[in-house]
Write a protein that holds these residues in place. Structure first.
Motif, PDB file in Angstrom:
ATOM      1  N   VAL A   2       7.386  11.910   5.569  1.00 21.03           N
ATOM      2  CA  VAL A   2       6.971  13.307   5.746  1.00 21.03           C
ATOM      3  C   VAL A   2       7.864  14.232   4.926  1.00 21.03           C
ATOM      4  O   VAL A   2       7.383  15.180   4.255  1.00 21.03           O
ATOM      5  CB  VAL A   2       7.017  13.676   7.239  1.00 21.03           C
ATOM      6  N   ALA A   3       9.160  13.951   4.941  1.00 19.15           N
ATOM      7  CA  ALA A   3      10.075  14.793   4.162  1.00 19.15           C
ATOM      8  C   ALA A   3       9.824  14.630   2.663  1.00 19.15           C
ATOM      9  O   ALA A   3       9.959  15.611   1.896  1.00 19.15           O
ATOM     10  CB  ALA A   3      11.514  14.422   4.500  1.00 19.15           C
ATOM     11  N   LEU A  52       0.825  -1.208   0.000  1.00 17.99           N
ATOM     12  CA  LEU A  52       0.000   0.000   0.000  1.00 17.99           C
ATOM     13  C   LEU A  52       0.864   1.265   0.000  1.00 17.99           C
ATOM     14  O   LEU A  52       0.549   2.253  -0.692  1.00 17.99           O
ATOM     15  CB  LEU A  52      -0.924  -0.011   1.215  1.00 17.99           C
ATOM     16  N   LEU A  53       1.957   1.223   0.771  1.00 18.07           N
ATOM     17  CA  LEU A  53       2.846   2.379   0.805  1.00 18.07           C
ATOM     18  C   LEU A  53       3.488   2.617  -0.557  1.00 18.07           C
ATOM     19  O   LEU A  53       3.538   3.766  -1.052  1.00 18.07           O
ATOM     20  CB  LEU A  53       3.922   2.169   1.867  1.00 18.07           C
ATOM     21  N   ILE A  54       3.963   1.572  -1.200  1.00 19.45           N
ATOM     22  CA  ILE A  54       4.608   1.721  -2.501  1.00 19.45           C
ATOM     23  C   ILE A  54       3.605   2.172  -3.555  1.00 19.45           C
ATOM     24  O   ILE A  54       3.922   2.992  -4.436  1.00 19.45           O
ATOM     25  CB  ILE A  54       5.272   0.396  -2.917  1.00 19.45           C
ATOM     26  N   GLU A  55       2.381   1.657  -3.486  1.00 21.63           N
ATOM     27  CA  GLU A  55       1.369   2.091  -4.445  1.00 21.63           C
ATOM     28  C   GLU A  55       1.069   3.580  -4.282  1.00 21.63           C
ATOM     29  O   GLU A  55       0.890   4.305  -5.281  1.00 21.63           O
ATOM     30  CB  GLU A  55       0.090   1.269  -4.253  1.00 21.63           C
ATOM     31  N   ASP A  56       1.004   4.046  -3.040  1.00 21.26           N
ATOM     32  CA  ASP A  56       0.765   5.475  -2.812  1.00 21.26           C
ATOM     33  C   ASP A  56       1.918   6.310  -3.366  1.00 21.26           C
ATOM     34  O   ASP A  56       1.697   7.357  -4.023  1.00 21.26           O
ATOM     35  CB  ASP A  56       0.580   5.723  -1.318  1.00 21.26           C
ATOM     36  N   ILE A  57       3.152   5.854  -3.120  1.00 20.17           N
ATOM     37  CA  ILE A  57       4.304   6.594  -3.645  1.00 20.17           C
ATOM     38  C   ILE A  57       4.327   6.557  -5.165  1.00 20.17           C
ATOM     39  O   ILE A  57       4.639   7.550  -5.841  1.00 20.17           O
ATOM     40  CB  ILE A  57       5.595   6.017  -3.051  1.00 20.17           C
ATOM     41  N   GLN A  58       3.963   5.390  -5.760  1.00 19.95           N
ATOM     42  CA  GLN A  58       3.969   5.270  -7.221  1.00 19.95           C
ATOM     43  C   GLN A  58       2.961   6.225  -7.848  1.00 19.95           C
ATOM     44  O   GLN A  58       3.224   6.837  -8.904  1.00 19.95           O
ATOM     45  CB  GLN A  58       3.658   3.816  -7.604  1.00 19.95           C
ATOM     46  N   LYS A  59       1.808   6.400  -7.191  1.00 19.76           N
ATOM     47  CA  LYS A  59       0.817   7.338  -7.719  1.00 19.76           C
ATOM     48  C   LYS A  59       1.345   8.771  -7.652  1.00 19.76           C
ATOM     49  O   LYS A  59       1.140   9.566  -8.583  1.00 19.76           O
ATOM     50  CB  LYS A  59      -0.477   7.216  -6.923  1.00 19.76           C
ATOM     51  N   ARG A  60       2.020   9.083  -6.558  1.00 19.01           N
ATOM     52  CA  ARG A  60       2.580  10.437  -6.440  1.00 19.01           C
ATOM     53  C   ARG A  60       3.653  10.676  -7.508  1.00 19.01           C
ATOM     54  O   ARG A  60       3.709  11.745  -8.133  1.00 19.01           O
ATOM     55  CB  ARG A  60       3.181  10.628  -5.050  1.00 19.01           C
ATOM     56  N   LEU A  87      14.180   7.643  -3.656  1.00 16.12           N
ATOM     57  CA  LEU A  87      15.152   6.646  -3.229  1.00 16.12           C
ATOM     58  C   LEU A  87      15.388   6.694  -1.726  1.00 16.12           C
ATOM     59  O   LEU A  87      15.623   5.653  -1.087  1.00 16.12           O
ATOM     60  CB  LEU A  87      16.467   6.842  -3.974  1.00 16.12           C
ATOM     61  N   ASP A  88      15.337   7.889  -1.137  1.00 20.09           N
ATOM     62  CA  ASP A  88      15.506   7.988   0.314  1.00 20.09           C
ATOM     63  C   ASP A  88      14.387   7.252   1.055  1.00 20.09           C
ATOM     64  O   ASP A  88      14.627   6.563   2.063  1.00 20.09           O
ATOM     65  CB  ASP A  88      15.531   9.458   0.736  1.00 20.09           C
ATOM     66  N   VAL A  89      13.164   7.385   0.559  1.00 12.29           N
ATOM     67  CA  VAL A  89      12.043   6.686   1.179  1.00 12.29           C
ATOM     68  C   VAL A  89      12.205   5.174   1.027  1.00 12.29           C
ATOM     69  O   VAL A  89      11.947   4.399   1.955  1.00 12.29           O
ATOM     70  CB  VAL A  89      10.712   7.158   0.560  1.00 12.29           C
ATOM     71  N   HIS A 118      13.213   2.559  16.027  1.00 12.71           N
ATOM     72  CA  HIS A 118      14.004   3.596  15.367  1.00 12.71           C
ATOM     73  C   HIS A 118      13.863   3.509  13.850  1.00 12.71           C
ATOM     74  O   HIS A 118      13.799   4.551  13.165  1.00 12.71           O
ATOM     75  CB  HIS A 118      15.474   3.443  15.757  1.00 12.71           C
ATOM     76  N   ALA A 119      13.812   2.287  13.321  1.00 10.51           N
ATOM     77  CA  ALA A 119      13.638   2.141  11.873  1.00 10.51           C
ATOM     78  C   ALA A 119      12.272   2.663  11.435  1.00 10.51           C
ATOM     79  O   ALA A 119      12.145   3.287  10.366  1.00 10.51           O
ATOM     80  CB  ALA A 119      13.809   0.676  11.470  1.00 10.51           C
ATOM     81  N   ALA A 120      11.227   2.412  12.244  1.00  9.72           N
ATOM     82  CA  ALA A 120       9.898   2.930  11.915  1.00  9.72           C
ATOM     83  C   ALA A 120       9.873   4.456  11.980  1.00  9.72           C
ATOM     84  O   ALA A 120       9.251   5.117  11.123  1.00  9.72           O
ATOM     85  CB  ALA A 120       8.859   2.337  12.861  1.00  9.72           C
ATOM     86  N   ASP A 121      10.549   5.026  12.983  1.00  9.73           N
ATOM     87  CA  ASP A 121      10.615   6.496  13.070  1.00  9.73           C
ATOM     88  C   ASP A 121      11.349   7.071  11.866  1.00  9.73           C
ATOM     89  O   ASP A 121      10.940   8.120  11.313  1.00  9.73           O
ATOM     90  CB  ASP A 121      11.308   6.912  14.365  1.00  9.73           C
ATOM     91  N   ALA A 122      12.440   6.419  11.452  1.00  6.62           N
ATOM     92  CA  ALA A 122      13.185   6.910  10.291  1.00  6.62           C
ATOM     93  C   ALA A 122      12.329   6.857   9.028  1.00  6.62           C
ATOM     94  O   ALA A 122      12.359   7.776   8.190  1.00  6.62           O
ATOM     95  CB  ALA A 122      14.456   6.081  10.101  1.00  6.62           C
ATOM     96  N   LEU A 123      11.543   5.790   8.860  1.00  8.43           N
ATOM     97  CA  LEU A 123      10.665   5.692   7.698  1.00  8.43           C
ATOM     98  C   LEU A 123       9.581   6.758   7.749  1.00  8.43           C
ATOM     99  O   LEU A 123       9.265   7.383   6.711  1.00  8.43           O
ATOM    100  CB  LEU A 123      10.037   4.303   7.642  1.00  8.43           C
ATOM    101  N   ARG A 124       9.032   7.016   8.902  1.00 10.97           N
ATOM    102  CA  ARG A 124       7.992   8.027   9.025  1.00 10.97           C
ATOM    103  C   ARG A 124       8.547   9.418   8.705  1.00 10.97           C
ATOM    104  O   ARG A 124       7.901  10.219   8.007  1.00 10.97           O
ATOM    105  CB  ARG A 124       7.420   7.975  10.442  1.00 10.97           C
ATOM    106  N   ILE A 125       9.748   9.692   9.179  1.00 12.05           N
ATOM    107  CA  ILE A 125      10.371  10.991   8.882  1.00 12.05           C
ATOM    108  C   ILE A 125      10.644  11.118   7.390  1.00 12.05           C
ATOM    109  O   ILE A 125      10.438  12.198   6.785  1.00 12.05           O
ATOM    110  CB  ILE A 125      11.662  11.146   9.702  1.00 12.05           C
ATOM    111  N   ALA A 126      11.120  10.033   6.780  1.00 10.96           N
ATOM    112  CA  ALA A 126      11.398  10.066   5.343  1.00 10.96           C
ATOM    113  C   ALA A 126      10.121  10.283   4.540  1.00 10.96           C
ATOM    114  O   ALA A 126      10.123  11.022   3.535  1.00 10.96           O
ATOM    115  CB  ALA A 126      12.080   8.769   4.913  1.00 10.96           C
TER     116      ALA A 126
END
Length: 418
Positions: free
Chosen positions: A370-371, A161-169, A380-382, A360-368
């Protein structure tokens, strides 16, 4: 007006009845959620394999009655005629003989036979207990394997679901000219990979469900669900205490020891068969002139057969059981120590992963994420943050399963709850 009111009441009653029927049908079709103790009770009460093990114990119990049985007497009745010789003036007549033979079950034959049957019954009981422990351990492993596969499927679905959302963006940005088409190609590849992993996770869930149902039995409905049990286990007792407990109470060792005693009694029985066998015999002859009675003792003399083959076979099986017992004791101790080591390793991994790595990995993904939405990070960062989080999360799921497997193995060796 009253008639209209009656019609409205009937309509409301019919609608309520239909709603109740639909609700009951939906409840009946809802998948049944079962906990691990419920699955264990269902398997122990309905499993044909466990019933077969119980039947073997009943057969061994009946073998004790067979060994205690006293031999039946042999009754022999013979009829004939008596004809005199030419120079004998005695008349013709009928001749009848009745004989009864009762074999004597001598103590040196009976006691080893009965003791061997009782040892066989003890071995069958221990075998049933060992089989139950193995089945329970397999059920726990398959239960936690299904829990692991369900967790992996849920994680793979979130990733897709996350990748599909990013792919649409990314596709929208490519259409507006904000991004190069190469970004869309990479996003499509990541989306296809995430979908493939999700499909594989769904298939693994089906396989784990089928394996669990095959173990429990056909009485487990196909649409069942499991209640996830937290991977929190009480620390096992010290290894030295558990090792002594295993050497005393492990059903596999008890079975081998009982079989060893059975072979020892069998050897004594075969040696005892070298001694003579005795039987009481009574005869009665009836003819027109005489009636004679005889009582005697019959003895089977072991003149030619000294039971060399059966004695040698029983001695070899006794030696084999001694060697198997020594190997089994060593093997169980090694398996117990390996299970303890695996438990410590898996527990340390779970504590480390739950304690901070996954968070910490989940926090890093959430920050990425949002950024990326704010335009401060690229695609690629996400993806890199998601890979790190995915790896840590999958390591946690695997470590929890390994912890459950080590706990199940320790409980199997200890034969807890048998």
């Amino acid at each position: 007006m009253p008639r209209l009111l009656r019609l409205n009441i009937k309509t409301i009653a019919i609608i309520a009845l239909l709603s109740l029927v639909a609700a009951s049908s939906t409840w009946a079709q809802a998948p049944q959620k079962l906990s691990l103790p419920e699955l264990e009770d269902l398997m122990l009460s309905k499993s044909p394999a466990l019933r077969a093990a119980a039947n073997a114990t009943e057969a061994a119990r009946a073998a004790i009655d067979t060994a205690r049985t006293v031999p039946n007497p042999q009754i022999e009745v013979m009829n004939g005629t008596r004809k005199p010789r030419v120079d004998n003036a005695q008349p013709n007549g009928n001749l009848k003989t009745i004989s009864i033979t009762q074999d004597l079950d001598m103590p040196w034959h009976r006691f080893p036979r009965v003791d061997g049957a009782m040892a066989g019954y003890n071995a069958a009981q221990a075998n049933e207990q060992a089989f139950k422990s193995d089945m329970r351990a397999q059920l726990r492993l398959r239960y936690y394997d299904l829990v692991r596969r369900v967790a992996e499927n849920s994680a793979a679905r979130e990733d897709a679901l996350l990748i599909e959302d990013i792919q649409k963006r990314v596709a929208l940005q490519v259409e507006t000219g904000e991004k190069a088409r190469f970004e869309l190609v990479k996003a499509n590849a990541e989306m296809l990979n995430a979908q493939k992993m999700h499909e594989s996770a769904v298939l693994r869930v089906r396989q784990a469900r089928g394996a669990l149902r095959a173990l429990v039995g056909i009485q487990l409905p196909e649409s069942f669900q499991v209640q996830e049990q937290p991977h929190v286990f009480a620390p096992p007792a010290p290894l030295n205490e558990v090792r002594d407990e295993v050497m005393r109470n492990n059903p596999e060792l008890q079975r081998t020891r009982a079989q060893r005693q059975q072979f020892d009694r069998k050897l004594s029985e075969e040696k005892a068969l070298r001694f003579p066998k005795f039987a009481l015999r009574a005869d009665q002859d009836l003819d027109p002139d005489w009636r004679s009675k005889r009582v005697g003792l019959a003895m089977t003399v072991p003149l030619w057969d000294w039971r060399g083959g059966p004695v040698g076979e029983a001695a070899a099986k006794l030696s084999q059981s001694d060697n198997e017992l020594a190997y089994q004791e060593f093997s169980l101790v090694q398996s117990l120590e390996a299970a303890y080591q695996q438990y410590d390793i898996a527990n340390a991994q779970v504590v480390a992963l739950e304690g901070g790595i996954v968070r910490h990995a989940a926090d890093a993904l959430r920050i990425a994420e949002v950024a990326y939405k704010a335009g401060e990070k690229n695609f690629l960062d996400v993806m890199d943050a998601q890979r790190v989080y995915r790896a840590a999360r999958n390591e946690l799921i695997t470590a929890q399963f390994e912890l459950a497997g080590a706990w199940s193995e320790i409980e199997r060796i200890r034969a807890i709850g048998r």
